[in-house]
Design an enzyme around this catalytic site. Structure first.
Site, PDB file in Angstrom:
ATOM      1  N   SER A  46       0.792  -1.223   0.000  1.00 23.08           N
ATOM      2  CA  SER A  46       0.000   0.000   0.000  1.00 23.08           C
ATOM      3  C   SER A  46       0.826   1.276   0.000  1.00 23.08           C
ATOM      4  O   SER A  46       0.313   2.341  -0.310  1.00 23.08           O
ATOM      5  CB  SER A  46      -0.964   0.023   1.191  1.00 23.08           C
ATOM      6  N   LYS A  87       0.890   4.556   6.891  1.00 20.71           N
ATOM      7  CA  LYS A  87       0.133   5.339   5.906  1.00 20.71           C
ATOM      8  C   LYS A  87       0.623   6.782   5.924  1.00 20.71           C
ATOM      9  O   LYS A  87       1.423   7.180   6.754  1.00 20.71           O
ATOM     10  CB  LYS A  87      -1.372   5.329   6.223  1.00 20.71           C
TER      11      LYS A  87
END
Length: 183
Positions: A46, A87
């Site tokens: 990701s 993230k």
């Protein structure tokens, strides 16, 4: 006789000073590792192209004790299921975030993002404007089409208490050793 006795004292003093220096260096190293060196292994893709699965990064645990997270900081947060994720912060407390036409809008204005971040083909929960609470952050992975992030209900907006620290260094693989800076 006093000459030899004096030399023994100097050797002992030198040895004790050497031991004290070693103890001080070890204590300082322990502090640095505790404060700035929590190792996190990146799982999944990701955060491509910044991090690949299996990269080992160091997290600074103290940075947010003395300051607030900033837009585009790469952070580690703890999910509800206790897993740690990496993230990038996109939306800050009190802002309204919306994703439309593959673009991110903050408070109705298009966000100018750093180059190299993936396009957003799925808006998820951010299809409609999302107002962030006082301690909430909106997070996205850099590889937007392959990231489980704030766009999805199982992650959602992340509270400040879930943020564990800021990524500051990629350690492994050694050929990619680098400091990580907010864009």
């Amino acid at each position: 006789m006093d000459f030899y006795h004096s030399e023994d004292n100097n050797r002992l003093r030198h040895f004790v000073n050497w031991i004290v220096d070693i103890v001080v260096v070890i204590a300082f190293a322990w502090f640095l590792v505790y404060a700035y060196g929590t190792q996190i292994v990146v799982a999944g893709h990701s955060m491509l192209p910044l991090f690949a699965s299996g990269d080992v990064v160091l997290m600074d645990r103290l940075s947010y004790d003395f300051g607030k997270p900033d837009r585009f900081d790469v952070i580690v947060f703890q999910r509800e299921d206790q897993k740690m994720n990496v993230k990038r912060i996109v939306g800050l407390p009190g802002e309204t975030v919306q994703i439309k036409n593959d673009e991110i809008y903050i408070n109705g204005e298009k966000l100018e993002e750093p180059a190299g971040l993936g396009r957003i083909s799925l808006a998820g929960l951010a299809e409609k404007p999302m107002k962030l609470g006082e301690e909430e952050y909106f997070l996205l992975g850099d590889n937007r089409d392959s990231s489980e992030d704030s766009r999805f209900s199982n992650i959602g907006n992340v509270s400040g208490s879930q943020i564990k620290g800021k990524i500051w260094l990629r350690m492994l693989p050694l050929v990619k050793l680098e400091l990580i800076r907010s864009k």
